[in-house]
Design an enzyme around this catalytic site. Structure first.
Site, mmCIF file in Angstrom:
data_model
loop_
_atom_site.group_PDB
_atom_site.id
_atom_site.type_symbol
_atom_site.label_atom_id
_atom_site.label_comp_id
_atom_site.label_asym_id
_atom_site.label_seq_id
_atom_site.Cartn_x
_atom_site.Cartn_y
_atom_site.Cartn_z
ATOM 1 N N GLU A 34 12.889 -8.811 2.809
ATOM 2 C CA GLU A 34 12.002 -7.671 3.039
ATOM 3 C C GLU A 34 12.808 -6.376 2.901
ATOM 4 O OE1 GLU A 34 9.000 -8.027 6.131
ATOM 5 O OE2 GLU A 34 9.676 -6.128 6.980
ATOM 6 N N ARG B 266 5.347 11.010 -2.463
ATOM 7 C CA ARG B 266 5.011 10.725 -1.057
ATOM 8 C C ARG B 266 6.211 11.008 -0.140
ATOM 9 N NH1 ARG B 266 4.492 4.627 1.468
ATOM 10 N NH2 ARG B 266 3.763 5.273 3.511
ATOM 11 N N ARG C 102 12.072 5.481 13.383
ATOM 12 C CA ARG C 102 10.867 6.279 13.152
ATOM 13 C C ARG C 102 9.884 6.066 14.308
ATOM 14 N NH1 ARG C 102 8.686 5.405 7.293
ATOM 15 N NH2 ARG C 102 7.501 7.242 7.944
ATOM 16 N N TYR D 258 11.133 8.959 1.818
ATOM 17 C CA TYR D 258 11.150 7.833 0.871
ATOM 18 C C TYR D 258 11.947 8.095 -0.397
ATOM 19 C CZ TYR D 258 7.494 6.082 3.963
ATOM 20 O OH TYR D 258 6.811 5.637 5.064
ATOM 21 N N HIS E 80 12.721 -2.049 3.138
ATOM 22 C CA HIS E 80 12.082 -0.776 3.494
ATOM 23 C C HIS E 80 12.990 0.350 3.039
ATOM 24 C CE1 HIS E 80 9.032 -2.835 5.750
ATOM 25 N NE2 HIS E 80 9.990 -3.583 6.275
ATOM 26 N N PRO F 210 0.796 -1.234 0.000
ATOM 27 C CA PRO F 210 0.000 0.000 0.000
ATOM 28 C C PRO F 210 0.823 1.275 0.000
ATOM 29 C CG PRO F 210 -0.905 -1.573 1.561
ATOM 30 C CD PRO F 210 0.358 -2.176 1.024
ATOM 31 N N ASN F 211 0.385 2.212 -0.813
ATOM 32 C CA ASN F 211 0.919 3.580 -0.901
ATOM 33 C C ASN F 211 2.273 3.687 -1.584
ATOM 34 O OD1 ASN F 211 -1.323 4.828 0.471
ATOM 35 N ND2 ASN F 211 -0.570 3.862 2.322
ATOM 36 N N ASN G 202 8.437 -5.273 -0.307
ATOM 37 C CA ASN G 202 8.209 -4.131 0.581
ATOM 38 C C ASN G 202 6.717 -4.104 0.885
ATOM 39 O OD1 ASN G 202 7.845 -1.764 1.948
ATOM 40 N ND2 ASN G 202 9.129 -0.532 0.587
ATOM 41 N N ALA H 119 2.756 -0.583 4.875
ATOM 42 C CA ALA H 119 2.176 -0.649 6.219
ATOM 43 C C ALA H 119 1.726 -2.058 6.607
ATOM 44 C CB ALA H 119 1.005 0.322 6.324
HETATM 45 C C1 DQA Z 1 7.965 1.409 4.340
HETATM 46 C C2 DQA Z 1 7.895 1.657 5.856
HETATM 47 C C3 DQA Z 1 6.491 1.403 6.383
HETATM 48 O O1 DQA Z 1 6.441 1.662 7.785
HETATM 49 C C4 DQA Z 1 5.480 2.306 5.695
HETATM 50 O O2 DQA Z 1 4.173 2.000 6.129
HETATM 51 C C5 DQA Z 1 5.583 2.244 4.210
HETATM 52 C C6 DQA Z 1 6.906 2.226 3.604
HETATM 53 C C7 DQA Z 1 9.340 1.788 3.762
HETATM 54 O O3 DQA Z 1 9.614 1.394 2.632
HETATM 55 O O4 DQA Z 1 10.124 2.475 4.413
HETATM 56 O O5 DQA Z 1 4.584 2.319 3.503
HETATM 57 O O6 DQA Z 1 7.747 0.033 4.088
#
Ligand code: DQA
Length: 144
Positions: free
Chosen positions: A98, A18, A107, A23, A100, A10-11, A74, A77
């Protein structure tokens, strides 16, 4: 030839716009293009997927895992919330790294717990878009 899955949750479709101070300024399309270029040079096939829907992500991984040797994931959330994604990774046992973009340990406290990482071989966090390349490199080079 290895075949890897690259899944963003998501996102992450909003990358570029964003919170670029967290990011970075690359879009997901730009990150995927870099990965594709890197993979091509190593005779590796990448299948990239992004969704804002947990169900769509589970369906994609379940459908594609059998024909892949690894997963760069990735979860966005879903990292911090999804027992369903954790169960999926456990059930399929597809070697997973994984990723990020941000350092989730530096954070908000809720981000420092990853449910999904328990099912991963390892985690790359805080190294920006390069983290996807490092994860892919590991999955391509590992022997099993
Ligand atoms: C993320 C970190 C997560 O906490 C966040 O919800 C994201 C992006 C990252 O790539 O740093 O959507 O996965």
């Amino acid at each position: 030839m290895k075949r890897l899955l690259v899944v963003n949750g998501p996102n992450l479709n909003l990358l570029g716009a964003r919170e670029p101070e967290i990011y970075g300024s690359l879009t997901l399309a730009q990150i995927e293009a870099r990965m594709q270029e890197w993979a091509r040079a190593r005779d590796c096939e990448l299948r990239c997927f992004q969704s804002n829907s947990e169900a769509a992500i589970l369906d994609f991984i379940q459908a594609e895992a059998g024909a892949a040797q690894g997963l760069v994931l990735n979860p966005g959330a879903l990292t911090h919330s999804s027992v369903a994604l954790y169960d999926c990774l456990r059930a399929l046992a597809l070697p997973t790294v994984e990723v990020h973009l941000s350092n989730i340990h530096a954070r908000e406290e809720f981000r420092s717990r990853s449910i999904t990482a328990v099912a991963a071989l390892g985690v790359v966090a805080g190294l920006g878009a390069s983290g996807y390349i490092y994860a892919m490199e590991y999955l391509i080079d590992r022997d099993e």
